[in-house]
Write a protein that holds these residues in place. Structure first.
Motif, PDB file in Angstrom:
ATOM      1  N   UNK A   1       1.376   0.442   6.342  1.00 19.33           N
ATOM      2  CA  UNK A   1       2.936   1.659   6.053  1.00 19.33           C
ATOM      3  C   UNK A   1       2.189   2.953   5.179  1.00 19.33           C
ATOM      4  N   UNK A   2       1.304   2.293   3.965  1.00 25.10           N
ATOM      5  CA  UNK A   2       1.037   2.848   2.916  1.00 25.10           C
ATOM      6  C   UNK A   2      -0.429   4.135   3.589  1.00 25.10           C
ATOM      7  N   UNK A   3      -1.041   3.288   4.302  1.00 21.42           N
ATOM      8  CA  UNK A   3      -2.123   3.995   4.616  1.00 21.42           C
ATOM      9  C   UNK A   3      -1.745   4.744   5.970  1.00 21.42           C
ATOM     10  N   UNK A   4      -0.475   4.315   6.420  1.00 22.16           N
ATOM     11  CA  UNK A   4       0.112   5.038   7.733  1.00 22.16           C
ATOM     12  C   UNK A   4       0.499   6.338   8.201  1.00 22.16           C
ATOM     13  N   UNK A   5       1.203   5.839   6.291  1.00 22.27           N
ATOM     14  CA  UNK A   5       2.097   7.565   6.227  1.00 22.27           C
ATOM     15  C   UNK A   5       1.361   8.451   5.067  1.00 22.27           C
ATOM     16  N   UNK A   6       0.073   8.401   5.270  1.00 24.18           N
ATOM     17  CA  UNK A   6      -1.062   8.976   3.802  1.00 24.18           C
ATOM     18  C   UNK A   6      -1.012  10.640   4.272  1.00 24.18           C
ATOM     19  N   UNK A   7      -0.823  10.774   5.521  1.00 22.47           N
ATOM     20  CA  UNK A   7      -0.729  12.028   5.766  1.00 22.47           C
ATOM     21  C   UNK A   7       0.497  12.965   5.799  1.00 22.47           C
ATOM     22  N   UNK A   8       1.478  11.972   5.942  1.00 18.98           N
ATOM     23  CA  UNK A   8       3.104  13.048   6.139  1.00 18.98           C
ATOM     24  C   UNK A   8       4.056  12.648   4.928  1.00 18.98           C
ATOM     25  N   UNK A   9       3.681  11.696   4.312  1.00 20.38           N
ATOM     26  CA  UNK A   9       4.433  11.649   2.647  1.00 20.38           C
ATOM     27  C   UNK A   9       3.551  11.482   1.715  1.00 20.38           C
ATOM     28  N   UNK A  10       3.612  12.460   0.638  1.00 16.03           N
ATOM     29  CA  UNK A  10       3.220  12.716  -0.521  1.00 16.03           C
ATOM     30  C   UNK A  10       2.721  11.411  -1.505  1.00 16.03           C
ATOM     31  N   UNK A  11       1.788  11.417  -1.757  1.00 18.92           N
ATOM     32  CA  UNK A  11       1.783   9.596  -2.893  1.00 18.92           C
ATOM     33  C   UNK A  11       2.310   8.546  -1.623  1.00 18.92           C
TER      34      UNK A  11
ATOM     35  N   UNK B   1       0.474   5.390  -3.193  1.00 16.76           N
ATOM     36  CA  UNK B   1       0.852   4.992  -4.368  1.00 16.76           C
ATOM     37  C   UNK B   1       1.918   3.789  -4.020  1.00 16.76           C
ATOM     38  N   UNK B   2       3.197   4.131  -3.953  1.00 16.86           N
ATOM     39  CA  UNK B   2       4.456   4.153  -3.522  1.00 16.86           C
ATOM     40  C   UNK B   2       4.004   2.603  -2.713  1.00 16.86           C
ATOM     41  N   UNK B   3       3.482   2.511  -1.824  1.00 20.96           N
ATOM     42  CA  UNK B   3       3.187   1.320  -1.453  1.00 20.96           C
ATOM     43  C   UNK B   3       2.756  -0.044  -1.376  1.00 20.96           C
ATOM     44  N   UNK B   4       1.609   0.951  -2.712  1.00 14.78           N
ATOM     45  CA  UNK B   4       0.258  -0.362  -3.428  1.00 14.78           C
ATOM     46  C   UNK B   4       1.738  -0.219  -4.632  1.00 14.78           C
ATOM     47  N   UNK B   5       2.942  -0.083  -4.948  1.00 16.02           N
ATOM     48  CA  UNK B   5       3.558  -0.188  -5.752  1.00 16.02           C
ATOM     49  C   UNK B   5       4.181  -1.162  -5.705  1.00 16.02           C
ATOM     50  N   UNK B   6       5.356  -0.735  -4.347  1.00 18.14           N
ATOM     51  CA  UNK B   6       6.267  -2.165  -3.595  1.00 18.14           C
ATOM     52  C   UNK B   6       5.139  -3.276  -3.403  1.00 18.14           C
ATOM     53  N   UNK B   7       3.844  -2.542  -2.986  1.00 18.83           N
ATOM     54  CA  UNK B   7       3.137  -4.078  -2.744  1.00 18.83           C
ATOM     55  C   UNK B   7       3.159  -5.371  -3.184  1.00 18.83           C
ATOM     56  N   UNK B   8       2.844  -4.429  -4.651  1.00 18.40           N
ATOM     57  CA  UNK B   8       2.389  -5.230  -6.382  1.00 18.40           C
ATOM     58  C   UNK B   8       3.856  -6.544  -6.614  1.00 18.40           C
ATOM     59  N   UNK B   9       4.832  -5.482  -6.416  1.00 18.37           N
ATOM     60  CA  UNK B   9       6.350  -6.632  -6.592  1.00 18.37           C
ATOM     61  C   UNK B   9       5.866  -7.729  -5.821  1.00 18.37           C
ATOM     62  N   UNK B  10       6.114  -7.300  -4.545  1.00 22.43           N
ATOM     63  CA  UNK B  10       5.570  -8.519  -3.342  1.00 22.43           C
ATOM     64  C   UNK B  10       4.267  -9.415  -3.465  1.00 22.43           C
TER      65      UNK B  10
END
Length: 67
Positions: free
Chosen positions: A21-31, A34-43
């Motif tokens: 999802x983070x890679x897919x939204x790379x051009x749509x949402x700023x950063x 970083x958000x996806x990796x942070x949530x992914x680390x929690x998982x």
């Protein structure tokens, strides 16, 4: 009999979907990465804890019972 859910696999799949999802939204949402990796680390942390708990449960089952 209720089937056991393997939470470790569930958490790893959620981690993978966060990264995708983070890679897919790379051009749509700023950063978004970083958000996806942070949530992914929690998982991933959840996967580690569930794996440790499952290992303890299996070890407890293998111990001989002393009555």
């Amino acid at each position: 009999m209720k089937p056991r859910v393997n939470y470790t696999i569930l958490f790893i799949m959620l981690f993978n979907s966060c990264i995708v999802a983070g890679l897919g939204l790379r051009d749509t949402i700023n950063h978004s990465m970083i958000y996806a990796a942070s949530v992914g680390m929690l998982f991933l942390i959840g996967a580690v804890f569930s794996s440790i708990r499952e290992a303890k449960r299996k070890e407890e089952e293998q111990r001989p019972r002393i009555n």
